[in-house]
Design a protein around this motif. Structure first.
Motif, PDB file in Angstrom:
ATOM      1  N   SER A  78     -11.071  13.280  11.621  1.00  0.00           N
ATOM      2  CA  SER A  78     -11.647  13.087  12.952  1.00  0.00           C
ATOM      3  C   SER A  78     -10.916  11.980  13.700  1.00  0.00           C
ATOM      4  N   PHE A  79     -10.628  10.894  12.989  1.00  0.00           N
ATOM      5  CA  PHE A  79      -9.896   9.786  13.583  1.00  0.00           C
ATOM      6  C   PHE A  79      -8.515  10.246  14.060  1.00  0.00           C
ATOM      7  N   SER A  80      -7.845  11.067  13.264  1.00  0.00           N
ATOM      8  CA  SER A  80      -6.522  11.575  13.638  1.00  0.00           C
ATOM      9  C   SER A  80      -6.598  12.426  14.897  1.00  0.00           C
ATOM     10  N   LEU A  81      -7.629  13.275  14.986  1.00  0.00           N
ATOM     11  CA  LEU A  81      -7.804  14.108  16.173  1.00  0.00           C
ATOM     12  C   LEU A  81      -8.064  13.246  17.410  1.00  0.00           C
ATOM     13  N   TRP A  82      -8.900  12.199  17.239  1.00  0.00           N
ATOM     14  CA  TRP A  82      -9.177  11.275  18.343  1.00  0.00           C
ATOM     15  C   TRP A  82      -7.887  10.610  18.816  1.00  0.00           C
ATOM     16  N   PHE A  83      -7.089  10.143  17.891  1.00  0.00           N
ATOM     17  CA  PHE A  83      -5.862   9.427  18.243  1.00  0.00           C
ATOM     18  C   PHE A  83      -4.897  10.334  19.000  1.00  0.00           C
ATOM     19  N   PHE A  84      -4.677  11.532  18.478  1.00  0.00           N
ATOM     20  CA  PHE A  84      -3.710  12.427  19.115  1.00  0.00           C
ATOM     21  C   PHE A  84      -4.232  12.949  20.459  1.00  0.00           C
ATOM     22  N   TYR A  85      -5.549  13.124  20.574  1.00  0.00           N
ATOM     23  CA  TYR A  85      -6.111  13.570  21.851  1.00  0.00           C
ATOM     24  C   TYR A  85      -5.818  12.550  22.939  1.00  0.00           C
ATOM     25  N   TYR A  86      -6.119  11.276  22.676  1.00  0.00           N
ATOM     26  CA  TYR A  86      -5.891  10.243  23.683  1.00  0.00           C
ATOM     27  C   TYR A  86      -4.408   9.948  23.866  1.00  0.00           C
ATOM     28  N   LYS A  87      -3.641  10.083  22.806  1.00  0.00           N
ATOM     29  CA  LYS A  87      -2.198   9.849  22.918  1.00  0.00           C
ATOM     30  C   LYS A  87      -1.565  10.907  23.821  1.00  0.00           C
ATOM     31  N   LEU A  88      -1.950  12.152  23.609  1.00  0.00           N
ATOM     32  CA  LEU A  88      -1.398  13.237  24.425  1.00  0.00           C
ATOM     33  C   LEU A  88      -1.901  13.169  25.864  1.00  0.00           C
TER      34      LEU A  88
END
Length: 216
Positions: free
Chosen positions: A64-74
């Protein structure tokens, strides 16, 4: 009477991540207590079951943390939303702290006005920066090592040995649990106790004219 308006603050992916993350962290905290103090707590039955649930929740939270990071990064908003700028560090932290400890109890509005691109006040940004980019990765790293003691034996020894690793993981988890209670309390400090919680269900926050308040 101030004119009420609605602001869309929490996109659907963020809301899904938030509640998935919340459920995972609560599960980690409760199972962690049983693993650490099995003689006093047996909510999940056996010690083995508690470990299995703890490890599963840890994997879910990490993904979940990885998805959060990549969502905001993108989206290109990661730094703007979570990293305080120099002015916020110099003036905003003190102003927001004064609001939380004094002005809020007088009924004054928050000095921070939330927008989709600037959702968090300076204290939130500083706290989330430490939690999401320091505490969470360290909890995940120590947890991964504890889940794979045999294959990662060299790294376990490099970290100080199993006892040190367990102690560090436990202390980090206690810090995360303390943040959780603080987070819940501050989430009730809107113009109504549910004002900052409802947007995490619907995505929309109600504000009143120019007196739009910040988040918890």
């Amino acid at each position: 009477m101030s004119e009420k308006r609605m602001i869309y603050l929490q996109p659907t992916p963020v809301r899904i991540w938030h509640w998935l993350n919340a459920l995972g962290i609560v599960t980690l905290c409760v199972t962690g207590v049983q693993i650490r103090f099995p003689e006093f707590m047996a909510i999940f039955g056996s010690y083995k079951t508690a470990i299995m649930l703890h490890n599963t929740a840890g994997i879910v939270v990490s993904l979940s943390f990885s998805l959060w990071f990549f969502y905001y990064k993108l989206s290109g908003k990661l730094a703007k939303i979570y990293v305080p700028n120099p002015d916020e560090l110099k003036y905003g932290l003190v102003r927001q702290a004064f609001f939380y400890f004094f002005r809020y109890f007088r009924g004054d509005p928050s000095p921070h006005h939330a927008t989709p691109d600037n959702k968090f006040n300076p204290m939130q940004k500083s706290a989330y920066l430490a939690i999401m980019f320091v505490l969470m990765p360290l909890v995940a790293l120590t947890g991964i090592l504890l889940m794979n003691v045999t294959p990662l034996r060299e790294l376990v020894l490099l970290s100080g040995g199993l006892k040190i690793l367990v102690a560090v993981h436990f202390l980090l988890a206690c810090s995360l649990c303390a943040f959780l209670f603080t987070h819940i309390y501050l989430a009730t400090l809107g113009h109504t106790p549910m004002a900052y919680i409802k947007p995490m269900w619907s995505g929309w926050e109600e504000t009143e004219g120019d007196e739009a308040e910040g988040h918890h």
